[in-house]
Design a protein around this motif. Sequence first.
Motif, PDB file in Angstrom:
ATOM      1  N   LYS A   1      -8.476   1.292  -5.812  1.00  0.00           N
ATOM      2  CA  LYS A   1      -7.887   1.972  -6.966  1.00  0.00           C
ATOM      3  C   LYS A   1      -6.411   2.194  -6.684  1.00  0.00           C
ATOM      4  N   LEU A   2      -5.557   1.757  -7.608  1.00  0.00           N
ATOM      5  CA  LEU A   2      -4.114   1.891  -7.449  1.00  0.00           C
ATOM      6  C   LEU A   2      -3.620   3.178  -8.085  1.00  0.00           C
ATOM      7  N   LYS A   3      -2.647   3.809  -7.450  1.00  0.00           N
ATOM      8  CA  LYS A   3      -1.953   4.916  -8.099  1.00  0.00           C
ATOM      9  C   LYS A   3      -0.829   4.295  -8.917  1.00  0.00           C
TER      10      LYS A   3
ATOM     11  N   ASP B   1      -3.357   5.773  -2.872  1.00  0.00           N
ATOM     12  CA  ASP B   1      -4.234   4.653  -3.235  1.00  0.00           C
ATOM     13  C   ASP B   1      -5.613   4.921  -2.634  1.00  0.00           C
TER      14      ASP B   1
ATOM     15  N   LYS C   1      -8.988   8.013   0.572  1.00  0.00           N
ATOM     16  CA  LYS C   1      -7.664   7.966  -0.048  1.00  0.00           C
ATOM     17  C   LYS C   1      -6.617   7.900   1.063  1.00  0.00           C
TER      18      LYS C   1
ATOM     19  N   ARG D   1       5.196   0.616 -10.051  1.00  0.00           N
ATOM     20  CA  ARG D   1       4.032  -0.205  -9.734  1.00  0.00           C
ATOM     21  C   ARG D   1       3.724  -1.177 -10.884  1.00  0.00           C
TER      22      ARG D   1
ATOM     23  N   ILE E   1       0.848  -1.195   0.000  1.00  0.00           N
ATOM     24  CA  ILE E   1       0.000   0.000   0.000  1.00  0.00           C
ATOM     25  C   ILE E   1       0.878   1.239   0.000  1.00  0.00           C
TER      26      ILE E   1
ATOM     27  N   ILE F   1      -7.681  -2.431  -1.275  1.00  0.00           N
ATOM     28  CA  ILE F   1      -7.359  -1.392  -2.255  1.00  0.00           C
ATOM     29  C   ILE F   1      -8.386  -1.447  -3.383  1.00  0.00           C
TER      30      ILE F   1
END
Length: 110
Positions: A78-80, A24, A39, A85, A20, A76
């Motif tokens: 939504k991933l940044k 995110d 967030k 990544r 994490i 999670i």
Amino acid sequence: MSANLSKELQNRYGVRSMPIRKDDEVVITRGMYKTREGKVTACFRKKFVVHVERITREKVNGTSVPVGIPASSLTITKLKMDKDRKAALERKNRNKGEAKAEDVAMSNVD
């Protein structure tokens, strides 16, 4: 500190969990703040907690402080994404593909 991915993200990337990080978007799955979304604003690796926006507690003197949520209590949603990544997702997914192929090859040994 890793957290599980949502079912949608698991299907999309073929990975069950990811470390994490800040920015995110998560949903809290356990504890007093269950089902709340937000967030990630900070990750404290030393304390093993994550701060999520709008998850605060009022102190006795009236100031509000962010509540630390364990990463294992988050999912999670939504991933940044950035290049690191993407590389991590590809690396984890590639290892799973090799393990599956290896299992199939070993099943023919009998």
